[in-house]
Motif scaffolding. Structure first.
Motif, mmCIF file in Angstrom:
data_model
loop_
_atom_site.group_PDB
_atom_site.id
_atom_site.type_symbol
_atom_site.label_atom_id
_atom_site.label_comp_id
_atom_site.label_asym_id
_atom_site.label_seq_id
_atom_site.Cartn_x
_atom_site.Cartn_y
_atom_site.Cartn_z
ATOM 1 N N ARG A 107 0.826 -1.202 0.000
ATOM 2 C CA ARG A 107 0.000 0.000 0.000
ATOM 3 C C ARG A 107 0.869 1.265 0.000
ATOM 4 N N ASP A 108 2.157 1.078 -0.156
ATOM 5 C CA ASP A 108 3.122 2.180 -0.288
ATOM 6 C C ASP A 108 3.223 3.049 0.966
ATOM 7 N N VAL A 109 3.090 2.435 2.149
ATOM 8 C CA VAL A 109 3.311 3.206 3.367
ATOM 9 C C VAL A 109 4.809 3.508 3.477
ATOM 10 N N ALA A 110 5.134 4.554 4.221
ATOM 11 C CA ALA A 110 6.533 4.973 4.317
ATOM 12 C C ALA A 110 7.257 4.331 5.479
ATOM 13 N N ILE A 111 6.539 4.081 6.568
ATOM 14 C CA ILE A 111 7.164 3.555 7.782
ATOM 15 C C ILE A 111 6.131 2.752 8.552
ATOM 16 N N VAL A 112 6.568 1.687 9.196
ATOM 17 C CA VAL A 112 5.691 0.860 10.027
ATOM 18 C C VAL A 112 6.269 0.833 11.430
ATOM 19 N N GLY A 113 5.432 1.130 12.410
ATOM 20 C CA GLY A 113 5.877 1.132 13.795
ATOM 21 C C GLY A 113 4.908 0.374 14.676
ATOM 22 N N ALA A 114 5.351 0.072 15.893
ATOM 23 C CA ALA A 114 4.499 -0.651 16.831
ATOM 24 C C ALA A 114 4.958 -0.378 18.251
ATOM 25 N N ASP A 115 4.107 -0.751 19.188
ATOM 26 C CA ASP A 115 4.414 -0.541 20.609
ATOM 27 C C ASP A 115 5.151 -1.724 21.215
ATOM 28 N N ASN A 116 5.634 -2.626 20.369
ATOM 29 C CA ASN A 116 6.360 -3.786 20.895
ATOM 30 C C ASN A 116 7.835 -3.706 20.515
ATOM 31 N N GLU B 135 10.235 0.915 16.456
ATOM 32 C CA GLU B 135 9.919 -0.042 17.523
ATOM 33 C C GLU B 135 9.813 0.644 18.889
ATOM 34 N N GLY B 136 9.028 0.025 19.774
ATOM 35 C CA GLY B 136 8.932 0.500 21.148
ATOM 36 C C GLY B 136 8.167 1.800 21.323
ATOM 37 N N LEU B 137 7.157 2.033 20.506
ATOM 38 C CA LEU B 137 6.365 3.250 20.613
ATOM 39 C C LEU B 137 5.531 3.268 21.892
#
Length: 292
Positions: free
Chosen positions: A215-224, A254-256
């Motif tokens: 889907r052409d997202v620029a960055i993927v982040g998560a709270d883990n 990572e770690g958001l």
């Protein structure tokens, strides 16, 4: 060998998917600001910040403090007094970003650069975190905790259907240039835990990662800790890291700390983040913010 995004922005590209963020994406993101409230989405950093066992923790030293003046009144030229300190820490600690030189396979990094271009003497000659520009774009939080009505279980896998349902629930549609932030509840569940385990946690599976990438997202982040589910599926090791970083040039955040967004009730916002431009580094702590 997969190389879905290689040469998309030329044979010498070292920025990867953040190229999806152009003036149009930045201008649109600024229209999402309504109240002007600014939320910090980063963990606090201190010697108590948990890290995996293979990394050293943060070390914080004072080079000059108030005690120095108690024994040396002559060290106050013109009455001036000051304090300063030094920090030693891994770059992958707390809330941080993985640069495009952080993970690869088949001895080849994103865009065809060779793995042996990363050496202890020269650091990363290609794709270092200093090549990552500041990020200003639309941020989307996909709240899996809200979707399921509970904190996700250790080792629980998040699939494409889960991301689609969370996006529908939030009324958003991940697309070009977005920073997609995933709430699993893992970091929240670790608050107050004396010995945090970095071996088992909920996270996205490989297909979910590819759904976002396509889907052409620029960055993927998560709270883990890892973005992806741990432990890995049988026969795989960090498959999401391999596919998103190496094949699509997508940095992982990572770690958001997503609690402030949850409290604010916002799933769409202006997202701003900038890595420390450390030449040749494989990642960087950073303090992303959401502007509401």
């Amino acid at each position: 060998m997969s190389q879905e995004a290689w040469h998309r922005w030329g044979p010498d590209d070292e920025r990867g998917a953040v190229n999806h963020i152009g003036p149009e994406q930045v201008r649109h993101a600024t229209t999402l600001v309504r109240t002007g409230e600014v939320l910090r989405l980063a963990q606090l950093l201190s010697p108590k910040t948990p890290v995996p066992s293979h990394r050293c923790g943060m070390q914080h030293f004072m080079g000059r403090d108030g005690g120095d003046y108690a024994v040396a009144s002559s060290r106050r030229p013109g009455g001036f007094q000051f304090a300063e300190d030094t920090v030693v820490m891994p770059l992958h600690i707390g809330t941080h970003v993985d640069a495009l030189c952080h993970a690869w396979y088949d001895d080849t990094l994103y865009n065809g650069y060779l793995g042996d271009s990363i050496r202890s003497t020269t650091r990363a000659q290609r794709l270092g975190v200093e090549k990552m520009p500041p990020i200003v774009t639309r941020g989307l939080m996909l709240d899996l905790v809200r979707l399921k009505g509970r904190v996700l279980d250790p080792g629980e896998s998040i699939g494409v259907a889960d991301l689609q349902a969370a996006a529908q629930q939030a009324g958003v549609d991940p697309g070009k240039g977005d920073a997609v932030l995933l709430r699993t509840g893992w970091l929240e569940s670790q608050q107050g835990v004396e010995r945090v385990s970095f071996d088992t946690e909920p996270g996205i599976d490989e297909e979910a990662g590819l759904w976002l990438a396509r889907r052409d997202v620029a960055i993927v982040g998560a709270d883990n800790f890892a973005v992806e589910v741990l432990p890995f599926p049988s026969g795989k090791v960090f498959p999401v890291h391999q596919r998103l970083i190496r094949d699509y040039g997508i940095p992982l955040l990572e770690g958001l700390m997503l609690d402030p967004l949850v409290a604010a009730g916002r799933s769409e916002f202006l997202f701003v983040a900038s890595a420390l431009p450390i030449v040749g580094a494989t990642g960087s702590p950073l303090s992303p913010v959401a502007v509401l």
